[in-house]
Design a protein around this motif. Structure first.
Motif, PDB file in Angstrom:
ATOM      1  N   UNK A  52       0.835  -1.212   0.000  1.00 63.21           N
ATOM      2  CA  UNK A  52       0.000   0.000   0.000  1.00 63.21           C
ATOM      3  C   UNK A  52       0.866   1.257   0.000  1.00 63.21           C
ATOM      4  N   UNK A  53       1.898   1.285   0.827  1.00 62.99           N
ATOM      5  CA  UNK A  53       2.808   2.438   0.854  1.00 62.99           C
ATOM      6  C   UNK A  53       3.438   2.631  -0.519  1.00 62.99           C
ATOM      7  N   UNK A  54       3.930   1.551  -1.110  1.00 66.71           N
ATOM      8  CA  UNK A  54       4.566   1.612  -2.418  1.00 66.71           C
ATOM      9  C   UNK A  54       3.612   2.160  -3.476  1.00 66.71           C
ATOM     10  N   UNK A  55       2.376   1.674  -3.469  1.00 63.82           N
ATOM     11  CA  UNK A  55       1.387   2.145  -4.452  1.00 63.82           C
ATOM     12  C   UNK A  55       1.123   3.636  -4.300  1.00 63.82           C
ATOM     13  N   UNK A  56       0.894   4.083  -3.058  1.00 69.62           N
ATOM     14  CA  UNK A  56       0.629   5.505  -2.846  1.00 69.62           C
ATOM     15  C   UNK A  56       1.835   6.358  -3.228  1.00 69.62           C
ATOM     16  N   UNK A  57       3.030   5.870  -2.960  1.00 70.33           N
ATOM     17  CA  UNK A  57       4.228   6.621  -3.344  1.00 70.33           C
ATOM     18  C   UNK A  57       4.352   6.725  -4.863  1.00 70.33           C
ATOM     19  N   UNK A  58       4.108   5.629  -5.571  1.00 70.17           N
ATOM     20  CA  UNK A  58       4.173   5.668  -7.035  1.00 70.17           C
ATOM     21  C   UNK A  58       3.085   6.563  -7.626  1.00 70.17           C
ATOM     22  N   UNK A  92      11.830  -1.907   5.224  1.00 67.54           N
ATOM     23  CA  UNK A  92      11.277  -1.671   3.882  1.00 67.54           C
ATOM     24  C   UNK A  92      10.167  -0.630   3.942  1.00 67.54           C
ATOM     25  N   UNK A  93       9.314  -0.694   4.962  1.00 70.52           N
ATOM     26  CA  UNK A  93       8.229   0.288   5.124  1.00 70.52           C
ATOM     27  C   UNK A  93       8.805   1.692   5.233  1.00 70.52           C
ATOM     28  N   UNK A  94       9.769   1.841   6.125  1.00 70.90           N
ATOM     29  CA  UNK A  94      10.380   3.158   6.310  1.00 70.90           C
ATOM     30  C   UNK A  94      11.072   3.628   5.036  1.00 70.90           C
ATOM     31  N   UNK A  95      11.848   2.753   4.410  1.00 67.50           N
ATOM     32  CA  UNK A  95      12.589   3.139   3.197  1.00 67.50           C
ATOM     33  C   UNK A  95      11.635   3.573   2.091  1.00 67.50           C
ATOM     34  N   UNK A  96      10.567   2.813   1.891  1.00 65.46           N
ATOM     35  CA  UNK A  96       9.610   3.127   0.831  1.00 65.46           C
ATOM     36  C   UNK A  96       8.926   4.464   1.086  1.00 65.46           C
ATOM     37  N   UNK A  97       8.502   4.683   2.324  1.00 68.06           N
ATOM     38  CA  UNK A  97       7.810   5.928   2.641  1.00 68.06           C
ATOM     39  C   UNK A  97       8.755   7.127   2.596  1.00 68.06           C
ATOM     40  N   UNK A  98       9.970   6.979   3.105  1.00 70.10           N
ATOM     41  CA  UNK A  98      10.943   8.085   3.048  1.00 70.10           C
ATOM     42  C   UNK A  98      11.242   8.427   1.592  1.00 70.10           C
ATOM     43  N   UNK A  99      11.430   7.419   0.763  1.00 69.63           N
ATOM     44  CA  UNK A  99      11.684   7.641  -0.661  1.00 69.63           C
ATOM     45  C   UNK A  99      10.503   8.360  -1.323  1.00 69.63           C
ATOM     46  N   UNK A 116      16.768  -0.646  12.398  1.00 73.25           N
ATOM     47  CA  UNK A 116      18.047   0.062  12.295  1.00 73.25           C
ATOM     48  C   UNK A 116      18.012   1.086  11.162  1.00 73.25           C
ATOM     49  N   UNK A 117      18.498   2.283  11.466  1.00 71.78           N
ATOM     50  CA  UNK A 117      18.580   3.313  10.432  1.00 71.78           C
ATOM     51  C   UNK A 117      19.806   3.006   9.595  1.00 71.78           C
ATOM     52  N   UNK A 118      19.599   2.955   8.292  1.00 77.14           N
ATOM     53  CA  UNK A 118      20.694   2.580   7.390  1.00 77.14           C
ATOM     54  C   UNK A 118      21.055   3.748   6.488  1.00 77.14           C
ATOM     55  N   UNK A 119      22.165   3.587   5.827  1.00 82.48           N
ATOM     56  CA  UNK A 119      22.675   4.627   4.937  1.00 82.48           C
ATOM     57  C   UNK A 119      21.706   4.911   3.789  1.00 82.48           C
ATOM     58  N   UNK A 120      20.948   3.914   3.382  1.00 81.79           N
ATOM     59  CA  UNK A 120      20.016   4.103   2.255  1.00 81.79           C
ATOM     60  C   UNK A 120      19.009   5.207   2.571  1.00 81.79           C
ATOM     61  N   UNK A 121      18.461   5.178   3.783  1.00 81.48           N
ATOM     62  CA  UNK A 121      17.476   6.199   4.162  1.00 81.48           C
ATOM     63  C   UNK A 121      18.126   7.581   4.247  1.00 81.48           C
ATOM     64  N   UNK A 122      19.295   7.645   4.860  1.00 81.87           N
ATOM     65  CA  UNK A 122      19.991   8.928   4.958  1.00 81.87           C
ATOM     66  C   UNK A 122      20.342   9.458   3.572  1.00 81.87           C
ATOM     67  N   UNK A 123      20.862   8.603   2.709  1.00 83.74           N
ATOM     68  CA  UNK A 123      21.261   9.041   1.360  1.00 83.74           C
ATOM     69  C   UNK A 123      20.073   9.573   0.569  1.00 83.74           C
ATOM     70  N   UNK A 124      18.934   8.938   0.742  1.00 81.66           N
ATOM     71  CA  UNK A 124      17.723   9.380   0.035  1.00 81.66           C
ATOM     72  C   UNK A 124      17.362  10.816   0.433  1.00 81.66           C
ATOM     73  N   UNK A 125      17.372  11.087   1.740  1.00 81.55           N
ATOM     74  CA  UNK A 125      17.033  12.429   2.229  1.00 81.55           C
ATOM     75  C   UNK A 125      18.113  13.429   1.825  1.00 81.55           C
TER      76      UNK A 125
END
Length: 197
Positions: free
Chosen positions: A62-68, A102-109, A133-142
């Motif tokens: 659902x998060x992915x769909x709304x983001x797209x 994955x939820x956090x990454x998708x929504x942050x993206x 855990x907060x990962x580099x992927x989320x930070x890099x996206x922001x």
């Protein structure tokens, strides 16, 4: 695909969620995001809330769909529609449903792509206080979003905070920052970052 869903819908008792998610994942892979959201709604109105029960997988879909669909605002704001109420992020977290990485990454993206960087930063901070855990992927996206919008002071501040928290920058993080600094002609700072890599 819809024939399969109608079959699952008519079964008594209603089909288990794993069968339902197989249909959703095929729809999403084919970029039929509106259809996927529609099926989630239909399943919800059958008395089964696939988002709050059993699996985080439907929640992530659902998060992915709304983001797209660039409708991330529905994930944060309270709307009268039942589905939108059901996937309001804070409400789900407060009800004990722990989002995954994955939820956090998708929504942050999605928030970054829609230009709502402030909400992405808030969500990143919430992620830091969660069990994920907060990962580099989320930070890099922001950081990338901030750089693309020429908000380099904020990007560098987040970069510094990230390093203080023990998250090591990667080539993507450095590339975003160096490109951003070059775009505003901050050559010395860009060279300094380049020497760090």
């Amino acid at each position: 695909m819809l024939i399969c869903f109608r079959f699952l819908k008519r079964r008594n008792p209603v089909s288990p969620i794993p069968e339902f998610t197989k249909i959703l994942s095929v729809l999403v892979k084919r970029n039929h995001f509106v259809a996927a959201i529609s099926l989630i709604k239909q399943f919800y109105f059958l008395g089964v809330n696939p988002i709050l029960k059993h699996t985080i997988y439907v929640f992530n879909i659902a998060i992915n769909c709304f983001c797209h669909l660039k409708r991330v605002v529905f994930l944060r704001d309270c709307v009268n529609d039942t589905l939108h109420q059901a996937i309001k992020f804070d409400r789900i977290v407060n009800n004990g449903f722990e989002p995954s990485v994955v939820s956090y990454r998708t929504l942050i993206n999605g928030l970054c792509k829609s230009g709502d960087i402030c909400s992405a930063v808030v969500l990143l901070q919430k992620m830091e206080t969660s069990t994920c855990p907060t990962r580099i992927i989320q930070y890099s996206c922001v950081i990338d979003s901030l750089c693309k919008r020429k908000r380099l002071v904020e990007a560098l501040k987040l970069f510094t905070e990230m390093k203080k928290k023990g998250v090591s920058p990667n080539v993507v993080t450095y590339t975003c920052l160096i490109h951003g600094l070059c775009s505003i002609h901050s050559w010395d700072e860009a060279l300094e970052l380049l020497s760090e890599t």
